[in-house]
Design an enzyme around this catalytic site. Structure first.
Site, PDB file in Angstrom:
ATOM      1  N   HIS A   1     -10.221  -4.962  11.019  1.00 30.46           N
ATOM      2  CA  HIS A   1     -10.907  -4.791   9.520  1.00 30.46           C
ATOM      3  C   HIS A   1     -12.258  -3.829   9.831  1.00 30.46           C
ATOM      4  O   HIS A   1     -12.975  -3.984   8.670  1.00 30.46           O
ATOM      5  CB  HIS A   1     -10.884  -6.051   9.066  1.00 30.46           C
TER       6      HIS A   1
ATOM      7  N   GLU B   1       0.899  -1.330   0.006  1.00 31.40           N
ATOM      8  CA  GLU B   1      -0.009   0.140  -0.002  1.00 31.40           C
ATOM      9  C   GLU B   1       1.026   1.436  -0.016  1.00 31.40           C
ATOM     10  O   GLU B   1       0.612   2.227  -0.666  1.00 31.40           O
ATOM     11  CB  GLU B   1      -1.045  -0.085   1.293  1.00 31.40           C
TER      12      GLU B   1
END
Lengths: 326, 350
Positions: A129, A60
């Site tokens: 998450h 990322e």
């Protein structure tokens, strides 16, 4: 009007903009050959080819930095994060690079770039998450932050974001991608920074954004049966916030509840509550209330999820509290 | 722990060179000499002014490392792009930015290259394709690769040159970027300005892989070590790497071994290294080397050399004058250059 899924609305926005402007491209994990982890980009590789729909390794920070550099040099990247939780690894490039570039270069370089992906809770995915990032990114001058709540807004706002010259954080939800809604036929753009009254009412203003708005609609239906009329304001853009729309509604209802999916401390709800007491103080007939996620990491078990999330019951209670009713 | 000496640059090119074996023409040596002298004098003056508290912030000087920029600029094309970290004063000087606007930026004046908003660590000059000036160690590695990505996307044969210190090599951003730069064959040259110290921490204390050129091997990226005290060696390596990039063959890693004579920043007591080590590198000074070549080959007369030196001193003096006579930014400028959008509704409480 036509009925489409949320993911289709996003795809239409990206595809239309990519047809319009050769410099727009999409990159991220699984966006091309896999057709998107959540099928948002399904079919886009076939239409636009591997030059413009680009699979990345799981990196990322690296691919976000490459996209930021590309945006400094004339391109208009759309960076898809599988979820915004993973984008924490890229926060340096979003906050230190993209948000600051125009200012630190004295106006010479800017970053027309969109960062988008799933945000917030999405079922039993546990603490890492399940986070919402509106408040994190809204804190940062130089960024714009958008959280659409339905397919029509998603398409119009994403097109605005792609055409914008500033870096835009675009927060979606894994739980919304399958939601269906009506969108206009043909091209349309929804301007950044404009809230929308999703339900008109006269007794209490509920201010909210993103997928948790469903709780507001359900609570408003329950309250209507009890003779309480709720106005629901969907902020849609979190930076800049459409404060005039908030204040105007409260001038009418004199009561305000903020509904937010994320945590309470240093949140969008605390920001709204500050602003309302500062700029609508004389119009308030009751303290501003809020309903947020509990002040805890999100947990796995269904019973703990039920305890953590805002729900209709809590919102109904908060609305009634502003009316001094039980 | 006592400091040990840095990896040795190759020493062959810093000796005086006879005319017949010179690989570069007179004009190149004169330009190198002039540009590097300007970098050196600008930095010496910046250091003095900083100590006199003429301006604040951090101040990282490039003194000793000038050959890296000089060789990079001469080995690249004007249409190429350059990006570096926070030790960024010399890069725009080498690319031709007026030193007045650089000095004004150090002073935080509105006439500065970043309008007084970036300071020492955030120099930019779009007119020279100088894309910063970045304060977060390693962030520019990924961004610089993105600059190259855009050139490849647009179908040009321009190259992005991305500089970093040896300390940045330990950032994850480098490894993620190297991987993608090789997969996508990006036209990028990664330049390690290897002065052997990440602030006060030597290369040998932070890695098992002390030969930084070996980092390329993990990604099958062509890599080599280069004598960073020699503008000739830097130029040749840059040109070779740029040629690869322009042909679509992808990135190259250059471990350019240089040395900063001064501390990491102005507040550095330099207890991590010896005076002898510093002297060893000063003996290979690239500016002295170019001057020697110019004299031995009679490229310039003493008078012409003096004219260059006078011009440099004048430029630096006028830069200080320009900066000191420039206005500070006005309060309203704080709200400018934050968004491209006209009339962004900032929250204003007072």
């Amino acid at each position: 009007m036509k009925t489409v899924q949320f993911r289709e609305a996003l795809r239409e926005a990206m595809s239309e903009e990519m047809r319009r402007d050769e410099n727009v491209f999409l990159l991220g994990e699984e966006v091309a050959e896999y057709n998107g982890a959540y099928k948002v980009s399904q079919g886009m590789l076939d239409e636009f080819g591997a030059k413009r729909v680009i699979d990345t390794p799981i990196a990322e920070l690296g691919f976000t930095g490459i996209a930021v550099g590309a945006s400094m040099n004339g391109l208009r990247p759309i960076v898809e994060f599988m979820t915004w939780n993973f984008a924490i690894l890229a926060a340096d490039q979003i906050i230190n690079s993209a948000a600051k570039m125009l200012q630190m270069s004295g106006g010479q370089y800017h970053c027309p770039i969109v960062f988008r992906g799933g945000n917030g809770t999405a079922g039993q995915l546990a603490a890492t998450h399940s986070q919402s990032f509106e408040a994190f990114y809204a804190h940062v001058p130089g960024l714009k932050v958008i959280t659409p709540s339905n397919p029509a807004d998603a398409k119009g706002l994403l097109k605005a974001a792609i055409r914008d010259e500033d870096p835009v954080v675009f927060l979606e939800s894994e739980k919304m991608y399958g939601d269906k809604g009506e969108i206009p036929e043909g091209e349309y753009i929804i301007p950044i920074g404009v809230a929308d009254i999703k339900r008109k009412g006269k007794d209490v203003t509920i201010i909210t954004f993103g997928k948790i708005i469903k709780v507001a609609h359900e609570a408003a239906a329950v309250l209507e049966k009890e003779g309480i009329s709720c106005e629901i304001i969907d902020l849609r853009t979190i930076r800049p916030i459409d404060y005039p729309a908030v204040v105007e509604s409260i001038k009418k209802t004199n009561r305000c509840v903020v509904l937010e999916e994320s945590w309470p401390l240093a949140s969008i709800s605390s920001e709204i509550a500050y602003h309302v007491q500062r700029y609508a103080f004389d119009y308030l007939d009751a303290p501003v209330m809020r309903v947020t996620q509990t002040d805890t990491p999100f947990a796995f078990s269904p019973t703990l999820i039920d305890e953590a999330l805002p729900n209709v019951e809590r919102l109904v209670k908060a609305v009634k509290a502003t009316l001094y009713r039980n | 722990m006592t400091a040990k000496s840095a990896p040795k640059p190759r020493k062959t090119t810093v000796k005086s060179t006879s005319k017949s074996t010179l690989k570069f023409p007179k004009e190149t040596y004169v330009k190198w000499y002039k540009d590097m002298l300007l970098m050196r004098k600008f930095e010496e003056k910046a250091g003095q002014l900083y100590i006199q508290q003429k301006f604040g912030g951090f101040c990282h000087l490039y003194i000793g490392q000038e050959a890296v920029v000089a060789g990079t600029v001469s080995g690249s094309r004007p249409t190429d792009f350059h990006m570096t970290a926070y030790r960024d004063h010399a890069h725009p000087i080498g690319l031709g930015t007026d030193p007045r606007v650089l000095m004004a930026e150090l002073y935080g004046r509105s006439t500065g290259c970043s309008k007084g908003k970036g300071g020492s660590m955030h120099f930019f000059d779009k007119s020279r394709n100088f894309m910063g000036g970045h304060g977060i160690v390693g962030a520019q590695i990924a961004m610089g690769a993105g600059v190259g990505f855009a050139e490849k996307y647009k179908g040009t044969d321009n190259v992005a040159f991305v500089s970093m210190g040896d300390g940045a090599v330990r950032q994850g951003a480098l490894h993620e970027t190297f991987n993608m730069a090789m997969v996508w064959k990006l036209p990028v040259v990664f330049i390690i300005e290897n002065n052997n110290y990440a602030m006060g921490t030597s290369v040998e204390r932070t890695t098992n892989v002390q030969d930084l050129s070996k980092i390329g091997a993990s990604y099958e990226m062509p890599a080599q070590s280069v004598n960073g005290m020699s503008p000739e060696a830097v130029h040749e390596a840059i040109e070779m790497a740029a040629t690869r990039a322009r042909k679509g063959e992808g990135p190259t890693l250059l471990d350019i071994r240089t040395y900063r004579y001064k501390g990491h920043s102005m507040s550095d007591p330099q207890k991590y290294r010896t005076k002898e080590e510093v002297a060893e590198y000063q003996a290979q000074d690239p500016i002295e080397h170019c001057l020697n070549v110019i004299k031995e080959n009679k490229f310039l007369s003493e008078k012409e050399i003096k004219e260059i030196q006078d011009w440099v001193n004048q430029e630096v003096a006028e830069s200080v004058e320009f900066a000191e006579n420039s206005p500070y930014p006005e309060a309203h400028e704080l709200y400018e250059d934050v968004y491209k959008t006209e009339g962004y509704p900032f929250i204003v409480e007072y």
